[in-house]
Design an enzyme around this catalytic site. Structure first.
Site, PDB file in Angstrom:
ATOM      1  N   ARG A 224     -44.267  26.502  60.412  1.00 30.09           N
ATOM      2  CA  ARG A 224     -43.366  26.223  60.308  1.00 30.09           C
ATOM      3  C   ARG A 224     -43.035  27.697  59.030  1.00 30.09           C
ATOM      4  O   ARG A 224     -41.990  28.247  58.788  1.00 30.09           O
ATOM      5  CB  ARG A 224     -42.995  24.849  59.179  1.00 30.09           C
ATOM      6  CG  ARG A 224     -42.521  24.054  60.330  1.00 30.09           C
ATOM      7  CD  ARG A 224     -43.266  22.494  59.725  1.00 30.09           C
ATOM      8  NE  ARG A 224     -41.840  22.435  58.408  1.00 30.09           N
ATOM      9  CZ  ARG A 224     -42.110  21.374  57.799  1.00 30.09           C
ATOM     10  NH1 ARG A 224     -44.025  20.703  57.575  1.00 30.09           N
ATOM     11  NH2 ARG A 224     -41.478  21.620  56.227  1.00 30.09           N
TER      12      ARG A 224
ATOM     13  N   ASP B  63     -46.886  16.426  60.068  1.00 28.68           N
ATOM     14  CA  ASP B  63     -45.756  16.217  59.085  1.00 28.68           C
ATOM     15  C   ASP B  63     -44.566  15.684  59.137  1.00 28.68           C
ATOM     16  O   ASP B  63     -44.535  15.181  60.604  1.00 28.68           O
ATOM     17  CB  ASP B  63     -45.499  17.510  58.206  1.00 28.68           C
ATOM     18  CG  ASP B  63     -46.811  18.244  58.012  1.00 28.68           C
ATOM     19  OD1 ASP B  63     -47.027  17.461  57.080  1.00 28.68           O
ATOM     20  OD2 ASP B  63     -46.223  19.485  57.995  1.00 28.68           O
TER      21      ASP B  63
ATOM     22  N   ARG C 147     -52.387  16.419  63.278  1.00 28.83           N
ATOM     23  CA  ARG C 147     -51.746  15.987  62.303  1.00 28.83           C
ATOM     24  C   ARG C 147     -49.946  16.179  61.560  1.00 28.83           C
ATOM     25  O   ARG C 147     -50.033  16.805  60.911  1.00 28.83           O
ATOM     26  CB  ARG C 147     -52.559  15.075  60.806  1.00 28.83           C
ATOM     27  CG  ARG C 147     -53.739  14.501  61.013  1.00 28.83           C
ATOM     28  CD  ARG C 147     -55.614  14.578  60.539  1.00 28.83           C
ATOM     29  NE  ARG C 147     -55.663  15.959  60.171  1.00 28.83           N
ATOM     30  CZ  ARG C 147     -56.353  16.659  59.389  1.00 28.83           C
ATOM     31  NH1 ARG C 147     -56.270  15.912  58.891  1.00 28.83           N
ATOM     32  NH2 ARG C 147     -56.498  18.507  59.487  1.00 28.83           N
TER      33      ARG C 147
END
Lengths: 260, 260
Positions: free
Chosen positions: A199, A53, A51
């Site tokens: 990230r 972002d 999923r």
């Protein structure tokens, strides 16, 4: 009802992310709405391997899609690519999903690429596709400092505050930093990742690459398990979901020709 | 007045091309307007090595720019990249131009890359950057049929109707077709090209790659010198100006750090 696996490419820039939102357009909505003509006129239901972002791209997202119509896979691909226009979402391949297969839960490995443009001048051709870091980065040092993160650990320090996973134990299989001129790529592979894990790791490695932190810092943060210590969450534009791997390969129909 | 050479990258999508037009935005206008603060508040004057068409991109366009202010090259770069925001134009390097040097007339070799996405599914991540050809192409056959175009010829058959060059004699040094999966690249190099020459050659090679024409067709067209015979002018989105070469290399200031 017939269930299909889709291999999907998208430019994440105009979307709120993979997941359907009431506040704006998502990749999931584009695909589910495009499938409506194959589903009695109502949006289909889908789930993704990862999923992603808002702003995160995909070259090889894997999606499961359930529709009412029983059609050859290539027909499903043609219909989805026709009805999803002009959004930057493209279905590359389609396969029939076998009983019990789940895009999310059957996945045994996921791969991400994070791309940094390391030069003074701002990006023109790669706008929205890279993290632009203007100060010189030492990519070899970033790679070196990434290796102690490999293996089975509690990655609490690298998860998002909003992460909904039950625990933070994950096994990181690969975290390579490779450089080609002004292009620096971070390649991350694991069975699964926590929310923002890639990230956050990239943001932390960049601190080392800039010389602001020592090479042992990413591992010290891991061991401290305190998510307030890590480097900044690297911007989403640099991240691309590259692949999802399954124990049994998917029987992709990927003929170049028109559908049968 | 001080004269500078600029190495420029741009995404051609939003522009009418390199050359300034009264009907809309061009790359030249973006750069000349961005230089106004260094030029007593009025747009500067510039010339490019290659006057790219609308929608054509550049990774290594070379531009000469004359401004009133005498500044270190890195300061010029910083100012242009600041004032040209948010347009997708970026000045990568700047050098002082020597007396008599001309971005256009001193250039001894130019290089273009034409990119084809050869797959059934439409592009999502490469929208506006490729020619999407859905039918399978034989890239090896395209390469083979391109080789008889090398050398010194009258390229009338491959020039645009609007081409303003005095004659059509050009020397083609390289026309390679290389394939990497669904990516097919045509690499073209010559001292100079006629208007639309690269795109007309690509359009013709694609006819061979599709099996619609025989491999000797591109050369037969060249010899016929009739511009109504060639294949379609390939769309501009696939074309990128890669480099301009000069007898004496330019003294680029390309430090990663901030300007002096």
């Amino acid at each position: 009802m017939p269930r299909y696996a889709l291999l999907v490419e998208y430019d994440g820039t105009p979307f709120l992310g993979w997941q359907r939102q009431t506040t704006g357009l998502s990749v999931q909505q584009v695909l589910e709405d495009a499938a409506a003509p194959l589903n009695g006129g109502v949006p289909a239901s889908s789930a993704a391997s990862g999923r992603t972002d808002a702003g995160v791209h995909a070259e090889g997202q894997v999606v499961e899609l359930t529709i009412a119509a029983d059609l050859p896979p290539l027909r499903v691909r043609e219909a989805l690519n026709f009805h999803s226009r002009p959004h930057p979402v493209s279905v590359l391949k389609v396969a029939r999903a076998s009983e019990g297969w789940s895009a999310r839960f059957s996945c045994i490995k996921r791969g991400y690429r994070y791309r940094i443009l390391n030069r003074r001048a701002r990006p023109a051709l790669l706008q929205g596709r890279v993290w632009h870091v203007q100060q010189p980065l030492d990519a070899a040092l970033m790679h070196q400092s990434a290796q102690p993160l490999l293996g089975h650990h509690d990655f609490s320090a690298y998860r998002a505050a909003a992460c909904q996973a039950k625990h933070a134990l994950r096994t990181l299989d690969r975290l390579d930093v490779v450089q080609a001129g002004e292009d620096i790529m971070v390649i991350a592979e694991a069975r699964s990742f926590l929310h923002h894990q890639v990230r956050n790791m990239v943001g932390t490695l960049v601190q080392v690459g800039l010389g602001k932190r020592k090479p042992d810092w990413p591992r010290l943060i891991l061991d401290a398990r305190d998510r307030t210590l890590a480097g900044q969450n690297a911007p989403p534009a640099g991240l691309t979901f590259m692949f999802a791997q399954y124990k049994t390969g998917l029987p992709w129909a990927d003929g170049l020709g028109t559908s049968e």
